[in-house]
Design a protein around this motif. Sequence first.
Motif, short mmCIF file in Angstrom:
data_model
loop_
_atom_site.label_atom_id
_atom_site.label_comp_id
_atom_site.label_asym_id
_atom_site.label_seq_id
_atom_site.Cartn_x
_atom_site.Cartn_y
_atom_site.Cartn_z
N LYS A 1 0.80 -1.21 -0.05
CA LYS A 1 -0.17 -0.17 0.02
C LYS A 1 0.80 0.98 -0.06
CE LYS A 1 -4.42 -1.49 1.79
NZ LYS A 1 -4.61 -2.79 2.44
N PRO A 2 1.94 1.56 0.67
CA PRO A 2 2.66 2.63 0.78
C PRO A 2 3.28 2.93 -0.69
CG PRO A 2 3.50 1.32 2.65
CD PRO A 2 2.77 0.40 1.72
N VAL A 3 3.52 2.23 -1.62
CA VAL A 3 3.88 2.58 -2.87
C VAL A 3 2.70 3.12 -3.75
CG1 VAL A 3 4.70 1.40 -5.14
CG2 VAL A 3 5.72 0.61 -3.04
N ASP A 4 1.46 2.42 -3.46
CA ASP A 4 0.51 3.25 -4.21
C ASP A 4 0.03 4.39 -3.72
OD1 ASP A 4 -0.45 0.97 -6.14
OD2 ASP A 4 -0.80 -0.23 -4.32
N ALA A 5 0.19 4.65 -2.24
CA ALA A 5 -0.01 5.91 -1.57
C ALA A 5 0.90 7.00 -2.23
CB ALA A 5 0.06 5.80 -0.06
N VAL A 6 2.13 6.65 -2.24
CA VAL A 6 3.30 7.57 -2.96
C VAL A 6 2.76 8.03 -4.11
CG1 VAL A 6 5.63 7.82 -3.31
CG2 VAL A 6 4.93 7.03 -1.27
N LEU A 7 2.48 6.88 -4.99
CA LEU A 7 2.00 7.16 -6.49
C LEU A 7 0.84 8.10 -6.43
CD1 LEU A 7 2.99 3.60 -7.78
CD2 LEU A 7 4.24 5.70 -8.30
N GLY A 8 -0.09 7.81 -5.64
CA GLY A 8 -1.39 8.52 -5.77
C GLY A 8 -1.01 10.21 -5.49
N SER A 9 -0.07 10.35 -4.67
CA SER A 9 0.29 11.83 -4.13
C SER A 9 1.04 12.31 -5.23
CB SER A 9 0.83 11.89 -2.98
OG SER A 9 0.32 10.83 -1.96
N ILE A 10 2.11 11.63 -5.70
CA ILE A 10 3.18 12.26 -6.68
C ILE A 10 2.61 12.46 -8.15
CG2 ILE A 10 4.60 10.39 -7.32
CD1 ILE A 10 6.88 12.35 -6.57
N THR A 11 1.95 11.28 -8.53
CA THR A 11 1.64 11.54 -10.14
C THR A 11 1.03 12.53 -10.48
OG1 THR A 11 -0.21 9.89 -9.70
CG2 THR A 11 2.05 9.00 -10.70
N PRO A 12 -0.05 13.34 -9.77
CA PRO A 12 -0.46 14.50 -10.43
C PRO A 12 0.47 15.77 -10.44
CG PRO A 12 -1.79 13.71 -8.29
CD PRO A 12 -0.59 12.95 -8.49
N LEU A 13 1.62 15.60 -9.92
CA LEU A 13 2.69 16.92 -9.72
C LEU A 13 3.63 16.48 -10.91
CD1 LEU A 13 3.51 16.75 -6.20
CD2 LEU A 13 1.83 18.04 -6.96
N LEU A 14 3.63 15.32 -11.56
CA LEU A 14 4.61 14.84 -12.66
C LEU A 14 4.19 15.49 -14.15
CD1 LEU A 14 5.63 11.48 -11.36
CD2 LEU A 14 6.65 13.62 -10.68
N SER A 15 5.39 15.32 -14.98
CA SER A 15 5.01 15.83 -16.25
C SER A 15 5.63 14.71 -17.11
CB SER A 15 5.90 16.74 -16.77
OG SER A 15 6.36 17.72 -15.64
N LYS A 16 4.79 14.54 -18.22
CA LYS A 16 4.98 13.68 -19.42
C LYS A 16 6.43 13.37 -19.46
CE LYS A 16 3.81 12.99 -24.44
NZ LYS A 16 3.73 13.18 -25.45
N GLY A 17 6.68 11.95 -19.33
CA GLY A 17 8.05 11.38 -19.56
C GLY A 17 8.80 11.15 -18.50
N ASP A 18 8.20 11.57 -17.26
CA ASP A 18 9.20 11.42 -16.10
C ASP A 18 9.17 10.02 -15.67
OD1 ASP A 18 9.49 14.15 -15.82
OD2 ASP A 18 8.03 14.42 -14.03
N ILE A 19 10.16 9.62 -14.83
CA ILE A 19 10.45 8.16 -14.67
C ILE A 19 10.30 7.79 -13.29
CG2 ILE A 19 12.21 6.42 -14.64
CD1 ILE A 19 13.42 8.09 -17.11
N VAL A 20 9.51 6.97 -12.72
CA VAL A 20 9.43 6.48 -11.34
C VAL A 20 9.99 5.23 -11.19
CG1 VAL A 20 8.02 6.23 -9.18
CG2 VAL A 20 7.23 8.26 -11.09
N ILE A 21 10.98 4.87 -10.30
CA ILE A 21 11.35 3.56 -10.04
C ILE A 21 11.26 3.16 -8.82
CG2 ILE A 21 13.73 2.32 -10.33
CD1 ILE A 21 13.97 5.82 -11.40
N ASP A 22 10.50 1.84 -8.53
CA ASP A 22 10.31 1.30 -7.34
C ASP A 22 11.24 0.53 -6.93
OD1 ASP A 22 9.36 0.08 -5.07
OD2 ASP A 22 7.58 -1.16 -6.14
N ALA A 23 12.25 0.86 -6.01
CA ALA A 23 13.34 -0.05 -5.56
C ALA A 23 13.05 -0.86 -4.34
CB ALA A 23 14.30 0.89 -5.44
#
Length: 472
Positions: free
Chosen positions: A79-101
């Motif tokens: 769940k923490p990964v989905d929570a972070v994605l939920g908060s951050i994706t609206p702030l990102l721009s086309k082409g940005d890269i998110v890496i789950d490590a």
Amino acid sequence: MERHNYGVIGLGVMGRNLLYNIADNGFSVAGFDLDVEKVKELHAGATPGTTVLGTASLEDFVSALETPRKIILMVPAGKPVDAVLGSITPLLSKGDIVIDAGNSYFKDTDRRIAELASKDLHFMGMGVSGGEQGARRGPSIMPGGDLQAFNHLQPMLEAISAKVDGEACTAYMGKGSAGNYVKMVHNGIEYAIMQLISEAYDLLRKGANLNNDQLYQVFKTWNEGEMNSFLIEITRDIFQQKDDLTDGYLVDQILDKAGAKGTGKWTSEQAMEIGVSIPTIDIAVTSRILSAYKDERVQASQLYSKNEISTPENTELFIKEVGDALYLATLISYAQGLALLVKASEEYKFEIPLKDVVKIWRGGCIIRSVLLEKFYQAYSKDKNLSNILLDKAISEIVKDKISSLRKTAAFAASNGISGLGIQTTLGYFDAYTTESLPVNLIQAQRDYFGAHTYQRIDREGVFHTSWKTSNN
Ligand code: 6PG
């Protein structure tokens, strides 16, 4: 405002250490964590001269990054990964890269790849192994998925990863969620080897009556030879650790109940799901489960008392045989995990380069060992090897050690010392190397009671028989 090359979300020990490692290699890095204390402390822990910025909000974090943004998530899986994605994706721009490590479940990664792709964002699953020290000084890194995104990251990943003979312990692991899958199997193998080491320890302490100082010496010698590996090395050191609270050694004061976070279980579940036999990993998972039933085990040990252990006549020979058994069983554990990767690669169209997997596991990760060099040679000869036990050079090692595995398994069995991993591994080996298994009888039984049909050895086709019962 100066734009940073990379961003890390999640500044726990692993996240912070990975961030410092990236910064030490000449990249500028911004970090974010919901815990403001961790953000405040970030700059103070960095190597002087490196560029590290702690940001107080996700908005600040995002605006501190150059585009396309490259953001590494170091948060707990689930769940923490989905929570972070939920908060951050609206702030990102086309082409940005998110890496789950993190140690994310590969099917979650597949879902997230699709979700972010629909927003024109790249999402990658990336296994990282090596614990806290590895993250800081050089882990083994298993990225997979989006090749375009991977190309952006490759120079940094090569810089921060462990090196063996000057070669970086990171490589592209394949399409989709291959990076998480490879890491999951890494952990399954980790479980198996840890189980086997614990059994070798038990045999040496109960069978040969070795004390912790002697165990230290045995593991030290093992680590200096062909068994050289991270897990043997740390086990050696564990036998030297004195307890702060009593006069003895710490290992003797630790309760015998093993924890698990789930990656071993996922490996077993996966093997069942896609039809690969990995019994040493399965037994390692279930053995941790069994260990948790301490109260019942105590009760049962009183009900079923054991005979006295017959100490081996030649202690030195016994230690050598246990060592050889451990070496071979470890080799067979890798064989099982790698066979799972071969099948998964076909099943999920990952295109996992097995040769690169064993190459990048040679350093940085928890299952690093000199043995991996031999697997690397095997895959260099035949990249499509379905099971490393089929390699000629590997078969020579196996033939050399198999009698020790048999003797060790037999010693455990005849003395009532639990050898779940060792015995299971031997059983797997014997089944895998048997041309004619007794499952013809199982097929007959299935057809008898359920008309499930069978195949014959002398002609093509599918057959069913009206079996003669005792009533006709
Ligand atoms: C690694 C480890 C790491 C972690 C395990 C522990 O490669 O660095 O595998 O991922 O220590 O997840 O797993 P358990 O808690 O399940 O033993």
